[in-house]
Motif scaffolding. Structure first.
Motif, PDB file in Angstrom:
ATOM      1  N   GLY A   1      48.303  50.658  49.789  1.00 56.71           N
ATOM      2  CA  GLY A   1      47.548  51.827  50.019  1.00 56.71           C
ATOM      3  C   GLY A   1      46.779  52.281  48.546  1.00 56.71           C
ATOM      4  O   GLY A   1      47.185  53.284  47.850  1.00 56.71           O
ATOM      5  N   ASN A   2      45.906  51.293  48.008  1.00 63.82           N
ATOM      6  CA  ASN A   2      45.240  51.773  46.893  1.00 63.82           C
ATOM      7  C   ASN A   2      43.732  50.911  46.964  1.00 63.82           C
ATOM      8  O   ASN A   2      43.472  50.209  48.015  1.00 63.82           O
ATOM      9  CB  ASN A   2      45.851  51.083  45.789  1.00 63.82           C
ATOM     10  N   GLN A   3      43.056  51.281  46.348  1.00 69.97           N
ATOM     11  CA  GLN A   3      41.439  51.032  46.320  1.00 69.97           C
ATOM     12  C   GLN A   3      41.030  49.561  46.435  1.00 69.97           C
ATOM     13  O   GLN A   3      40.244  48.941  47.024  1.00 69.97           O
ATOM     14  CB  GLN A   3      40.535  51.795  45.317  1.00 69.97           C
ATOM     15  N   GLU A   4      42.180  48.835  45.899  1.00 72.82           N
ATOM     16  CA  GLU A   4      41.934  47.405  45.670  1.00 72.82           C
ATOM     17  C   GLU A   4      42.529  46.472  46.607  1.00 72.82           C
ATOM     18  O   GLU A   4      42.677  45.600  46.999  1.00 72.82           O
ATOM     19  CB  GLU A   4      42.458  46.534  44.504  1.00 72.82           C
ATOM     20  N   ASN A   5      43.458  47.533  47.571  1.00 67.60           N
ATOM     21  CA  ASN A   5      44.426  46.852  48.737  1.00 67.60           C
ATOM     22  C   ASN A   5      45.221  45.852  48.287  1.00 67.60           C
ATOM     23  O   ASN A   5      45.495  44.855  48.806  1.00 67.60           O
ATOM     24  CB  ASN A   5      43.578  46.231  49.946  1.00 67.60           C
ATOM     25  N   SER A   6      45.735  45.977  47.021  1.00 65.36           N
ATOM     26  CA  SER A   6      46.601  45.213  46.370  1.00 65.36           C
ATOM     27  C   SER A   6      48.086  45.349  46.649  1.00 65.36           C
ATOM     28  O   SER A   6      48.503  46.476  46.674  1.00 65.36           O
ATOM     29  CB  SER A   6      46.519  45.382  44.886  1.00 65.36           C
ATOM     30  N   GLN A   7      48.850  44.103  46.726  1.00 66.41           N
ATOM     31  CA  GLN A   7      50.296  44.488  47.057  1.00 66.41           C
ATOM     32  C   GLN A   7      50.851  44.432  45.727  1.00 66.41           C
ATOM     33  O   GLN A   7      50.783  43.485  44.909  1.00 66.41           O
ATOM     34  CB  GLN A   7      50.921  43.334  48.010  1.00 66.41           C
TER      35      GLN A   7
END
Length: 203
Positions: free
Chosen positions: A79-85
Motif C-alpha cells: 500500500g505505497n506509491q511504489e507498490n513495494s513489499q
C-alpha cells in the motif's frame, strides 16, 4: 488401519505447521539492540537509530491495536506509491493512553530513509527514532491492558530500586503473530533519562 492413517496424517500436518512456523521466524528480523544489564526478566539496553512507520489511533489499547495493525500492514504489503513489499519485522511497538495510542513497525535495517516507499495512506508517518537507553520487563502469553499495567508497575518498582530516572512514557513491545500460541514474548519499556553505562557498575 484407519487409525494408523489418521495418526500419520496428523504427524505430517504438525511437521508442516512446525516447518512453516520455523521458516517464518527465521525470516523475521528483530530490531537490533545491545544488552547492558540483565537480571531475571529485566534488561537495560542501548538502541541505535531505526526507521519506524507509525500510525495514531483513537481508543484504548485493546480496541485500537487491530485497526492500527491493519493500516501499517497495508503499507508494508504494497500500500505505497511504489507498490513495494516490505518485510515484516519485530517487535510491533505501541504507546499511549486510554484515549489515543500509537503503533509502530520497525522497518528492515537494510532500508534507507531517503528511499522509503511513500505510503498511500496518509495516516502512516515515516520517521527515524533517536538512539536511546531503555529499561524493559519481559512477560509471556497474550498481552492485555491488565497484563501490561501489571508489568508497568513491576518496571517502575525495579527502576526505583536501582535509582534510575526515566521519561515515564511506557511502551509495549509485541514480538509474535497472533497464531503463535507458545513461547510468546511481550515487553514493557521506558526510555532512561540522563543515563550513562558506568552507572551500572555498582548495581
Amino acid at each position: 488401519m484407519k487409525t494408523t492413517i489418521v495418526i500419520v496424517s496428523l504427524v505430517i500436518v504438525i511437521i508442516l505447521i512446525t516447518g512453516i512456523y520455523t521458516m517464518t521466524k527465521a525470516k523475521t528480523e528483530t530490531q537490533k539492540y545491545e544488552i547492558l544489564y540483565t537480571k531475571d526478566n529485566f534488561e537495560i539496553r542501548f538502541y541505535p537509530e531505526a526507521i519506524l512507520a507509525t500510525v495514531e489511533m483513537n481508543g484504548s489499547f485493546d480496541n485500537s491495536r487491530n485497526s492500527g495493525f491493519q493500516v501499517l500492514a497495508g503499507y508494508i504489503f504494497g500500500g505505497n506509491q511504489e507498490n513495494s513489499q516490505i518485510a515484516m519485522t519485530s517487535p510491533v511497538r505501541m504507546s499511549g493512553n486510554e484515549n489515543i495510542n500509537t503503533m509502530s513497525f520497525v522497518l528492515p535495517s537494510e532500508m534507507e530513509y531517503e528511499k522509503l516507499p511513500v505510503p498511500n495512506d496518509q495516516r502512516v508517518k515515516l520517521h527515524l527514532s533517536k538512539p536511546m537507553y531503555t529499561a524493559s520487563v519481559r512477560f509471556g502469553g497474550y498481552a492485555s491492558e491488565q497484563e501490561i499495567s501489571t508489568n508497568k508497575t513491576k518496571l517502575a518498582e525495579i527502576l526505583k530500586q536501582l535509582n534510575l530516572n526515566h521519561n515515564n512514557q511506557v511502551e509495549y513491545l509485541g514480538y509474535n503473530a497472533p497464531f503463535e500460541m507458545v513461547n510468546r514474548r511481550n515487553e514493557v519499556q521506558v526510555e532512561l533519562v540522563d543515563f550513562k553505562p558506568d552507572m551500572l557498575s555498582n548495581k
